[in-house]
Design a protein around this motif. Structure first.
Motif, PDB file in Angstrom:
ATOM      1  N   LEU A   6     -25.873  13.563 -18.451  1.00  0.00           N
ATOM      2  CA  LEU A   6     -25.068  12.334 -18.539  1.00  0.00           C
ATOM      3  C   LEU A   6     -24.068  12.439 -19.689  1.00  0.00           C
ATOM      4  CD1 LEU A   6     -27.806   9.611 -17.900  1.00  0.00           C
ATOM      5  CD2 LEU A   6     -26.010  10.350 -16.320  1.00  0.00           C
ATOM      6  N   LYS A   7     -24.506  12.972 -20.810  1.00  0.00           N
ATOM      7  CA  LYS A   7     -23.591  13.142 -21.948  1.00  0.00           C
ATOM      8  C   LYS A   7     -22.436  14.055 -21.557  1.00  0.00           C
ATOM      9  CE  LYS A   7     -27.026  12.428 -25.596  1.00  0.00           C
ATOM     10  NZ  LYS A   7     -27.542  12.867 -26.887  1.00  0.00           N
ATOM     11  N   ARG A   8     -22.770  15.138 -20.859  1.00  0.00           N
ATOM     12  CA  ARG A   8     -21.704  16.061 -20.440  1.00  0.00           C
ATOM     13  C   ARG A   8     -20.746  15.359 -19.472  1.00  0.00           C
ATOM     14  NH1 ARG A   8     -24.331  20.373 -18.139  1.00  0.00           N
ATOM     15  NH2 ARG A   8     -24.239  21.662 -19.991  1.00  0.00           N
ATOM     16  N   THR A  32     -18.502  13.881 -33.728  1.00  0.00           N
ATOM     17  CA  THR A  32     -19.660  14.698 -34.129  1.00  0.00           C
ATOM     18  C   THR A  32     -20.889  14.295 -33.324  1.00  0.00           C
ATOM     19  OG1 THR A  32     -18.777  14.857 -36.360  1.00  0.00           O
ATOM     20  CG2 THR A  32     -21.130  15.276 -36.121  1.00  0.00           C
ATOM     21  N   GLY A  33     -21.706  15.287 -33.003  1.00  0.00           N
ATOM     22  CA  GLY A  33     -22.963  14.986 -32.309  1.00  0.00           C
ATOM     23  C   GLY A  33     -23.054  15.748 -30.998  1.00  0.00           C
ATOM     24  N   SER A  34     -24.145  15.540 -30.286  1.00  0.00           N
ATOM     25  CA  SER A  34     -24.362  16.333 -29.065  1.00  0.00           C
ATOM     26  C   SER A  34     -23.377  15.959 -27.961  1.00  0.00           C
ATOM     27  CB  SER A  34     -25.805  16.162 -28.594  1.00  0.00           C
ATOM     28  OG  SER A  34     -26.110  14.798 -28.388  1.00  0.00           O
ATOM     29  N   THR A  35     -23.006  14.677 -27.864  1.00  0.00           N
ATOM     30  CA  THR A  35     -22.048  14.272 -26.830  1.00  0.00           C
ATOM     31  C   THR A  35     -20.657  14.805 -27.189  1.00  0.00           C
ATOM     32  OG1 THR A  35     -23.364  12.240 -26.717  1.00  0.00           O
ATOM     33  CG2 THR A  35     -21.388  12.330 -25.355  1.00  0.00           C
ATOM     34  N   ALA A  36     -20.299  14.698 -28.466  1.00  0.00           N
ATOM     35  CA  ALA A  36     -19.017  15.252 -28.916  1.00  0.00           C
ATOM     36  C   ALA A  36     -18.993  16.771 -28.707  1.00  0.00           C
ATOM     37  CB  ALA A  36     -18.778  14.900 -30.375  1.00  0.00           C
ATOM     38  N   VAL A  84     -12.066  10.927 -29.855  1.00  0.00           N
ATOM     39  CA  VAL A  84     -13.161  10.925 -28.875  1.00  0.00           C
ATOM     40  C   VAL A  84     -14.465  11.226 -29.614  1.00  0.00           C
ATOM     41  CG1 VAL A  84     -14.066  11.932 -26.753  1.00  0.00           C
ATOM     42  CG2 VAL A  84     -11.576  11.723 -27.074  1.00  0.00           C
ATOM     43  N   ASP A  85     -15.434  10.323 -29.472  1.00  0.00           N
ATOM     44  CA  ASP A  85     -16.690  10.501 -30.200  1.00  0.00           C
ATOM     45  C   ASP A  85     -17.825   9.752 -29.496  1.00  0.00           C
ATOM     46  OD1 ASP A  85     -18.501  11.247 -32.141  1.00  0.00           O
ATOM     47  OD2 ASP A  85     -17.613  10.075 -33.757  1.00  0.00           O
ATOM     48  N   GLY A  86     -19.028  10.151 -29.787  1.00  0.00           N
ATOM     49  CA  GLY A  86     -20.211   9.482 -29.268  1.00  0.00           C
ATOM     50  C   GLY A  86     -20.590   8.286 -30.129  1.00  0.00           C
ATOM     51  N   ALA A  87     -21.764   7.732 -29.851  1.00  0.00           N
ATOM     52  CA  ALA A  87     -22.275   6.602 -30.627  1.00  0.00           C
ATOM     53  C   ALA A  87     -23.791   6.561 -30.487  1.00  0.00           C
ATOM     54  CB  ALA A  87     -21.685   5.288 -30.124  1.00  0.00           C
ATOM     55  N   ILE A  97     -22.873   1.251 -33.387  1.00  0.00           N
ATOM     56  CA  ILE A  97     -23.567   1.854 -34.527  1.00  0.00           C
ATOM     57  C   ILE A  97     -23.352   3.359 -34.405  1.00  0.00           C
ATOM     58  CG2 ILE A  97     -25.809   2.474 -35.506  1.00  0.00           C
ATOM     59  CD1 ILE A  97     -26.756  -0.323 -35.087  1.00  0.00           C
ATOM     60  N   LYS A  98     -22.915   3.965 -35.508  1.00  0.00           N
ATOM     61  CA  LYS A  98     -22.710   5.404 -35.552  1.00  0.00           C
ATOM     62  C   LYS A  98     -23.295   5.946 -36.857  1.00  0.00           C
ATOM     63  CE  LYS A  98     -18.878   7.256 -34.420  1.00  0.00           C
ATOM     64  NZ  LYS A  98     -19.730   8.323 -33.822  1.00  0.00           N
ATOM     65  N   GLY A  99     -23.398   7.256 -36.929  1.00  0.00           N
ATOM     66  CA  GLY A  99     -23.865   7.880 -38.165  1.00  0.00           C
ATOM     67  C   GLY A  99     -25.196   8.576 -38.039  1.00  0.00           C
ATOM     68  N   GLY A 100     -25.722   8.624 -36.802  1.00  0.00           N
ATOM     69  CA  GLY A 100     -26.979   9.349 -36.600  1.00  0.00           C
ATOM     70  C   GLY A 100     -26.862  10.803 -37.030  1.00  0.00           C
ATOM     71  N   GLY A 101     -25.655  11.328 -36.971  1.00  0.00           N
ATOM     72  CA  GLY A 101     -25.408  12.708 -37.401  1.00  0.00           C
ATOM     73  C   GLY A 101     -24.859  12.791 -38.811  1.00  0.00           C
ATOM     74  N   ALA A 102     -24.879  11.673 -39.536  1.00  0.00           N
ATOM     75  CA  ALA A 102     -24.479  11.613 -40.960  1.00  0.00           C
ATOM     76  C   ALA A 102     -22.979  11.813 -41.187  1.00  0.00           C
ATOM     77  CB  ALA A 102     -25.283  12.608 -41.790  1.00  0.00           C
ATOM     78  N   ALA A 103     -22.180  11.712 -40.121  1.00  0.00           N
ATOM     79  CA  ALA A 103     -20.740  11.982 -40.275  1.00  0.00           C
ATOM     80  C   ALA A 103     -19.917  10.692 -40.272  1.00  0.00           C
ATOM     81  CB  ALA A 103     -20.282  12.907 -39.147  1.00  0.00           C
ATOM     82  N   LEU A 104     -20.569   9.549 -40.529  1.00  0.00           N
ATOM     83  CA  LEU A 104     -19.917   8.252 -40.288  1.00  0.00           C
ATOM     84  C   LEU A 104     -18.643   8.020 -41.070  1.00  0.00           C
ATOM     85  CD1 LEU A 104     -22.100   5.573 -42.068  1.00  0.00           C
ATOM     86  CD2 LEU A 104     -22.656   7.952 -42.143  1.00  0.00           C
ATOM     87  N   THR A 105     -18.564   8.532 -42.304  1.00  0.00           N
ATOM     88  CA  THR A 105     -17.368   8.231 -43.112  1.00  0.00           C
ATOM     89  C   THR A 105     -16.129   8.889 -42.514  1.00  0.00           C
ATOM     90  OG1 THR A 105     -18.665   7.920 -45.095  1.00  0.00           O
ATOM     91  CG2 THR A 105     -16.336   8.425 -45.405  1.00  0.00           C
ATOM     92  N   SER A 124     -28.197   5.133 -22.057  1.00  0.00           N
ATOM     93  CA  SER A 124     -29.247   4.674 -22.983  1.00  0.00           C
ATOM     94  C   SER A 124     -28.657   4.040 -24.246  1.00  0.00           C
ATOM     95  CB  SER A 124     -30.162   5.835 -23.388  1.00  0.00           C
ATOM     96  OG  SER A 124     -29.475   6.721 -24.247  1.00  0.00           O
ATOM     97  N   LYS A 125     -27.381   4.285 -24.507  1.00  0.00           N
ATOM     98  CA  LYS A 125     -26.760   3.790 -25.753  1.00  0.00           C
ATOM     99  C   LYS A 125     -26.291   2.337 -25.645  1.00  0.00           C
ATOM    100  CE  LYS A 125     -27.144   7.891 -27.660  1.00  0.00           C
ATOM    101  NZ  LYS A 125     -26.064   8.731 -28.074  1.00  0.00           N
ATOM    102  N   MET A 126     -26.237   1.790 -24.432  1.00  0.00           N
ATOM    103  CA  MET A 126     -25.750   0.413 -24.263  1.00  0.00           C
ATOM    104  C   MET A 126     -26.877  -0.576 -24.553  1.00  0.00           C
ATOM    105  SD  MET A 126     -23.401  -1.686 -23.655  1.00  0.00           S
ATOM    106  CE  MET A 126     -21.944  -1.006 -22.873  1.00  0.00           C
TER     107      MET A 126
HETATM  108  C1  5RP Z   1     -22.713  11.230 -35.711  1.00  0.00           C
HETATM  109  C2  5RP Z   1     -22.584  10.121 -34.735  1.00  0.00           C
HETATM  110  C3  5RP Z   1     -22.832  10.433 -33.299  1.00  0.00           C
HETATM  111  O1  5RP Z   1     -21.727  10.047 -32.562  1.00  0.00           O
HETATM  112  C4  5RP Z   1     -24.048   9.683 -32.834  1.00  0.00           C
HETATM  113  O2  5RP Z   1     -25.133  10.004 -33.693  1.00  0.00           O
HETATM  114  C5  5RP Z   1     -24.402  10.034 -31.386  1.00  0.00           C
HETATM  115  O3  5RP Z   1     -24.894  11.332 -31.327  1.00  0.00           O
HETATM  116  P1  5RP Z   1     -25.266  12.029 -29.951  1.00  0.00           P
HETATM  117  O4  5RP Z   1     -23.990  12.208 -29.188  1.00  0.00           O
HETATM  118  O5  5RP Z   1     -25.882  13.338 -30.376  1.00  0.00           O
HETATM  119  O6  5RP Z   1     -26.257  11.134 -29.232  1.00  0.00           O
HETATM  120  O7  5RP Z   1     -22.296   9.001 -35.053  1.00  0.00           O
HETATM  121  O8  5RP Z   1     -22.602  10.775 -37.038  1.00  0.00           O
END
Ligand code: 5RP
Length: 223
Positions: A6-8, A32-36, A84-87, A97-105, A124-126
């Protein structure tokens, strides 16, 4: 279909949408992240159709370069048509909400520069209300205790994400139990805490478009 598929699918849908708008001068903001990462992999297959990318993290810069995509410094780029980025979570207003990958800034900075922020995610993110996912905040290391006390006063339960140093040399607190019924208001409040660099609420500048991959196909949501 698995979450990875689904991410792909969301990532490839984003590329399909923006490719017709790109030319040899176009620079794209990449998250940043697996979806990105799926987006970077898709982008690599069309690397001759645009100039390059601005990365929201060192990890994404490394992946972009390894894919043969030129990485630009954001300061050297006049405009970014797309980011373009995930969440980690989105509500129906595309507040995130973002920052699970610590790249939020750097994510928030790149999103601020971009003309359009396209969020890519699996279904699953909604969520109805943000906050099931602990809210990441990036904090200057010496301010950790002060910021944590202010977060507790707001009703949160901050947990130090041990072993993680951001690309900016800071730490992450993951905050549980916040009542996020007014995401832009809470974002404004958190932005006032001295020593808190960035909070992971993307509500004052939400996404402009969400490509949400469901089992039935990729749904596009705009506000
Ligand atoms: C990284 C992020 C990512 O976009 C967020 O954690 C989603 O990650 P994933 O695509 O791996 O589910 O905010 O800081």
């Amino acid at each position: 279909m698995s979450r990875e598929k689904l991410k792909r699918a969301a990532a490839e849908a984003a590329l399909d949408q923006i490719l017709p708008c790109m030319d040899s001068h176009t620079v794209i903001g990449v998250g940043t992240g697996s979806t990105a990462n799926f987006f970077i992999d898709a982008l690599a297959r069309s690397k001759n159709r645009f100039d390059g990318a601005v990365a929201s993290s060192e990890a994404s810069a490394t992946r972009l370069k390894a894919s043969g995509i030129q990485v630009h410094d954001l300061n050297a780029v006049g405009s970014l048509p797309f980011y373009v980025d995930g969440a980690d979570e989105s509500n129906t207003r595309l507040q995130l909400i973002k920052g699970g990958g610590a790249a939020l800034t750097r994510e928030k900075i790149t999103a601020a520069v971009a003309a359009e922020f396209i969020c890519i995610a699996d279904e699953s993110k909604m969520v109805d209300v943000l906050g099931q996912f602990p809210l990441p905040v990036e904090v200057i290391p010496s301010a950790r205790s002060h910021v944590a006390r202010q977060l507790v006063k707001l009703g949160g339960t901050p947990v130090w994400r041990t072993g993680v140093i951001t690309d900016n040399g800071n730490i992450i607190l993951d905050v549980r139990n916040l009542s996020i019924i007014d995401p832009p208001g809470l974002e404004r409040t958190l932005n006032q805490i001295v020593g808190l660099v960035t909070c992971g609420l993307f509500a004052q500048r939400p996404a402009d478009r969400l490509l949400l991959a469901r089992q039935s196909g990729v749904e596009q949501i705009r506000v």
